[in-house]
Design a protein around this motif. Structure first.
Motif, PDB file in Angstrom:
ATOM      1  N   ILE A  82       0.831  -1.208   0.000  1.00  0.00           N
ATOM      2  CA  ILE A  82       0.000   0.000   0.000  1.00  0.00           C
ATOM      3  C   ILE A  82       0.861   1.251   0.000  1.00  0.00           C
ATOM      4  CG2 ILE A  82      -1.669   1.327   1.342  1.00  0.00           C
ATOM      5  CD1 ILE A  82      -2.827  -1.319   2.336  1.00  0.00           C
ATOM      6  N   ALA A  83       1.915   1.250   0.795  1.00  0.00           N
ATOM      7  CA  ALA A  83       2.719   2.464   0.960  1.00  0.00           C
ATOM      8  C   ALA A  83       3.520   2.810  -0.284  1.00  0.00           C
ATOM      9  CB  ALA A  83       3.655   2.292   2.163  1.00  0.00           C
ATOM     10  N   GLY A  84       4.032   1.808  -1.002  1.00  0.00           N
ATOM     11  CA  GLY A  84       4.936   2.126  -2.088  1.00  0.00           C
ATOM     12  C   GLY A  84       4.563   1.621  -3.456  1.00  0.00           C
ATOM     13  N   HIS A  85       3.537   0.781  -3.559  1.00  0.00           N
ATOM     14  CA  HIS A  85       3.281   0.139  -4.854  1.00  0.00           C
ATOM     15  C   HIS A  85       1.798   0.113  -5.215  1.00  0.00           C
ATOM     16  CE1 HIS A  85       7.452  -1.365  -5.004  1.00  0.00           C
ATOM     17  NE2 HIS A  85       7.315  -1.547  -3.698  1.00  0.00           N
ATOM     18  N   LEU A  86       1.015   1.030  -4.685  1.00  0.00           N
ATOM     19  CA  LEU A  86      -0.417   1.003  -4.960  1.00  0.00           C
ATOM     20  C   LEU A  86      -0.733   1.257  -6.433  1.00  0.00           C
ATOM     21  CD1 LEU A  86      -2.886   0.417  -3.234  1.00  0.00           C
ATOM     22  CD2 LEU A  86      -3.217   2.863  -2.942  1.00  0.00           C
ATOM     23  N   PRO A  87      -0.099   2.248  -7.099  1.00  0.00           N
ATOM     24  CA  PRO A  87      -0.384   2.429  -8.543  1.00  0.00           C
ATOM     25  C   PRO A  87      -0.020   1.206  -9.373  1.00  0.00           C
ATOM     26  CG  PRO A  87       0.672   4.387  -7.639  1.00  0.00           C
ATOM     27  CD  PRO A  87       0.779   3.331  -6.591  1.00  0.00           C
ATOM     28  N   ALA A  88       1.131   0.570  -9.059  1.00  0.00           N
ATOM     29  CA  ALA A  88       1.515  -0.634  -9.802  1.00  0.00           C
ATOM     30  C   ALA A  88       0.541  -1.774  -9.529  1.00  0.00           C
ATOM     31  CB  ALA A  88       2.932  -1.041  -9.421  1.00  0.00           C
ATOM     32  N   LEU A  89       0.002  -1.832  -8.319  1.00  0.00           N
ATOM     33  CA  LEU A  89      -0.967  -2.871  -7.995  1.00  0.00           C
ATOM     34  C   LEU A  89      -2.237  -2.692  -8.815  1.00  0.00           C
ATOM     35  CD1 LEU A  89      -1.460  -5.258  -6.005  1.00  0.00           C
ATOM     36  CD2 LEU A  89      -2.597  -3.614  -4.517  1.00  0.00           C
ATOM     37  N   ALA A  90      -2.663  -1.447  -9.005  1.00  0.00           N
ATOM     38  CA  ALA A  90      -3.864  -1.192  -9.795  1.00  0.00           C
ATOM     39  C   ALA A  90      -3.683  -1.593 -11.250  1.00  0.00           C
ATOM     40  CB  ALA A  90      -4.238   0.293  -9.710  1.00  0.00           C
ATOM     41  N   ARG A  91      -2.440  -1.540 -11.744  1.00  0.00           N
ATOM     42  CA  ARG A  91      -2.172  -1.928 -13.130  1.00  0.00           C
ATOM     43  C   ARG A  91      -1.880  -3.421 -13.278  1.00  0.00           C
ATOM     44  NH1 ARG A  91       0.703   2.961 -12.386  1.00  0.00           N
ATOM     45  NH2 ARG A  91      -0.167   4.701 -13.596  1.00  0.00           N
ATOM     46  N   GLY A  92      -1.837  -4.147 -12.153  1.00  0.00           N
ATOM     47  CA  GLY A  92      -1.601  -5.590 -12.217  1.00  0.00           C
ATOM     48  C   GLY A  92      -0.152  -5.972 -12.405  1.00  0.00           C
TER      49      GLY A  92
ATOM     50  N   VAL B 229       2.285 -11.463  -3.047  1.00  0.00           N
ATOM     51  CA  VAL B 229       1.672 -10.197  -3.484  1.00  0.00           C
ATOM     52  C   VAL B 229       0.194 -10.409  -3.781  1.00  0.00           C
ATOM     53  CG1 VAL B 229       1.707  -8.412  -5.256  1.00  0.00           C
ATOM     54  CG2 VAL B 229       3.854  -9.301  -4.361  1.00  0.00           C
ATOM     55  N   GLN B 230      -0.147 -11.547  -4.384  1.00  0.00           N
ATOM     56  CA  GLN B 230      -1.552 -11.834  -4.670  1.00  0.00           C
ATOM     57  C   GLN B 230      -2.362 -11.955  -3.388  1.00  0.00           C
ATOM     58  OE1 GLN B 230      -3.088 -12.158  -7.866  1.00  0.00           O
ATOM     59  NE2 GLN B 230      -4.874 -11.996  -6.516  1.00  0.00           N
ATOM     60  N   ARG B 231      -1.744 -12.591  -2.360  1.00  0.00           N
ATOM     61  CA  ARG B 231      -2.456 -12.707  -1.076  1.00  0.00           C
ATOM     62  C   ARG B 231      -2.629 -11.331  -0.426  1.00  0.00           C
ATOM     63  NH1 ARG B 231       0.542 -17.611  -0.654  1.00  0.00           N
ATOM     64  NH2 ARG B 231       2.229 -16.555   0.493  1.00  0.00           N
ATOM     65  N   ALA B 232      -1.642 -10.454  -0.575  1.00  0.00           N
ATOM     66  CA  ALA B 232      -1.784  -9.090  -0.048  1.00  0.00           C
ATOM     67  C   ALA B 232      -2.914  -8.352  -0.752  1.00  0.00           C
ATOM     68  CB  ALA B 232      -0.462  -8.335  -0.200  1.00  0.00           C
ATOM     69  N   LEU B 233      -3.003  -8.562  -2.060  1.00  0.00           N
ATOM     70  CA  LEU B 233      -4.097  -7.945  -2.809  1.00  0.00           C
ATOM     71  C   LEU B 233      -5.449  -8.468  -2.346  1.00  0.00           C
ATOM     72  CD1 LEU B 233      -5.224  -6.222  -5.095  1.00  0.00           C
ATOM     73  CD2 LEU B 233      -4.731  -8.093  -6.667  1.00  0.00           C
ATOM     74  N   ASP B 234      -5.536  -9.755  -2.044  1.00  0.00           N
ATOM     75  CA  ASP B 234      -6.798 -10.323  -1.552  1.00  0.00           C
ATOM     76  C   ASP B 234      -7.207  -9.685  -0.230  1.00  0.00           C
ATOM     77  OD1 ASP B 234      -6.941 -11.962  -3.745  1.00  0.00           O
ATOM     78  OD2 ASP B 234      -5.999 -13.685  -2.757  1.00  0.00           O
ATOM     79  N   VAL B 235      -6.219  -9.430   0.656  1.00  0.00           N
ATOM     80  CA  VAL B 235      -6.528  -8.757   1.928  1.00  0.00           C
ATOM     81  C   VAL B 235      -7.068  -7.357   1.668  1.00  0.00           C
ATOM     82  CG1 VAL B 235      -5.524  -7.841   4.054  1.00  0.00           C
ATOM     83  CG2 VAL B 235      -4.855 -10.101   3.240  1.00  0.00           C
ATOM     84  N   ILE B 236      -6.443  -6.631   0.744  1.00  0.00           N
ATOM     85  CA  ILE B 236      -6.893  -5.268   0.434  1.00  0.00           C
ATOM     86  C   ILE B 236      -8.300  -5.292  -0.134  1.00  0.00           C
ATOM     87  CG2 ILE B 236      -6.436  -3.255  -1.023  1.00  0.00           C
ATOM     88  CD1 ILE B 236      -3.461  -3.954  -0.841  1.00  0.00           C
TER      89      ILE B 236
END
Length: 418
Positions: free
Chosen positions: A189-199, A215-222
């Motif tokens: 969340i702190a450093g890679h949120l834009p990259a996460l939105a782009r997959g 990383v996929q499990r972190a995305l599932d938590v979010i």
């Protein structure tokens, strides 16, 4: 040779806006409640104008007055036998009011004005669009003082309120959850949120020294436990108990379009002019403007009902594209006149639901409803290109970028965050 000047008069043909036309435009734009207030003011100011008994309610026909959105609303200037007042419903306290009360209880009386200013500075999502330093400069105090008050607001409000960005909002919600071993989630969340939105999961994994599965499990938590904005209604107020329709659309096989249109105002606001007294001219002009308003609103609603016949019988998925300029051209009106007639007006549909008249307009027609159904269906997460292909099969050809714009307007995030 010296120059000479002379003044001559010459005829000129042109269009000018008269004061009467300006007054009509302002009246046409008023919603139902504001028009009621205008009528009351005119009745008090002009003794040549008097109110008549209201006609039959076009919504309930007198059969269920206590629950009718027209008859249950207290009507000004009529006796209790004509309209029964609605039961008093206590206003529910908004999140903003509750936050203000809780923050005042935890701060000094001298800080009450600063707390109110900070709460009023929250946007519609409950976030600050300025830093503590900028807020301190506006309040004329220190940044540390503002930071302390912001901390109180964050403690008293729902998790995430008072953040300055979506990332900070998510981190505040994560603090409130207290999940064990959330280090990777915080780092994403702190450093890679834009990259996460782009997959870009592989790039995030390389940058954090983690695996793609982590990383996929972190995305599932979010996705499952957090939300981009706090559960906060901003400065919104409680919804009114009733929405009074301006027009009633009813099925009528004898009508040219298959539907008849009745105006609520024409039945509830019935006036006449007393002859022989002062103010007769002004009273007649006011009544003429009222009739012009009702005639314009009736014509626009009748045209819309005829054009959207499939929507009235088949639901939102069959909404056809329609623009205000198209209605203006068909009715020989100015586009601004149609816009004023549509603004803040509501109609009662044949299925007894009330909707905004603006619902009938839109260049996309039923494509929005079809897209909404795809997004909430059990097909799983689908990319914008997949949604575009499905919409094309359903008869709504759209490019991927167009689908992305409509998806965002409907309030849905990208497939990577859904």
């Amino acid at each position: 040779m010296s120059p000479t000047f002379e003044f001559t008069m010459a005829p000129r043909l042109g269009l000018e806006v008269s004061p009467a036309l300006i007054a009509f435009g302002e009246m046409l734009m008023l919603p139902y409640a504001a028009l009621q207030s205008l009528v009351d003011d005119e009745l008090n100011a002009n003794t040549a104008l008097e109110r008549l008994e209201p006609g039959e309610c076009p919504v309930c026909r007198g059969s269920w007055r206590t629950r009718c959105p027209v008859c249950a609303v207290p009507s000004r200037g009529v006796g209790p036998d004509q309209h029964r007042p609605a039961a008093e419903v206590p206003d529910s306290e908004s999140d903003c009011q509750a936050l203000r009360k809780a923050a005042h209880a935890e701060t000094r009386t001298a800080d009450a004005a600063a707390v109110d200013y900070l709460i009023d500075s929250l946007d519609q999502h409950g976030l600050f669009d300025r830093t503590c330093a900028e807020l301190a400069a506006e309040l004329g105090t220190t940044e540390q003082h503002v930071a302390a008050l912001v901390g109180v607001i964050r403690r008293c409000g729902p998790p995430g309120v008072g953040a300055t960005s979506i990332a900070e909002c998510l981190l505040l919600q994560l603090d409130a959850l207290g999940l064990p071993d959330d280090r990777l989630v915080r780092a994403v969340i702190a450093g890679h949120l834009p990259a996460l939105a782009r997959g870009h999961f592989a790039a995030i994994a390389d940058g954090l020294g983690a695996t793609r599965d982590e990383v996929q499990r972190a995305l599932d938590v979010i996705r499952r436990r957090l939300r981009p904005y706090p559960a906060f209604d901003g400065r919104g107020t409680a919804a009114p108990a009733y929405v009074v329709p301006d027009a009633v659309i009813g099925a009528d096989p004898a009508a040219p379009a298959g539907f008849r249109v009745e105006l609520v105002e024409a039945a509830t606001i019935r006036l006449r002019v007393r002859l022989g007294g002062p103010g007769v001219g002004a009273a007649r002009m006011f009544l003429a403007q009222l009739r012009d308003r009702w005639e314009t609103l009736r014509r626009v609603t009748e045209y819309v009902a005829g054009h959207q016949r499939a929507f009235l019988t088949g639901g939102p998925a069959r909404l056809r594209p329609l623009t205000r300029s198209e209605v203006a051209a068909a009715l020989d009106l100015h586009e601004s006149t149609v816009s004023r007639a549509v603004a803040e007006k509501y109609v009662l549909l044949p299925d007894r639901t009330v909707t905004s008249l603006a619902t009938f307009f839109g260049a996309s027609g039923g494509a929005d409803e079809a897209l909404r159904r795809l997004l909430v269906s059990d097909r799983g997460r689908q990319s914008d290109q997949q949604l575009a292909d499905l919409l094309r099969e359903a008869g709504y050809p759209m490019a991927r970028r167009t689908v992305a714009k409509h998806r965002a307007r409907l309030g849905f995030t990208s497939a990577a965050l859904r």
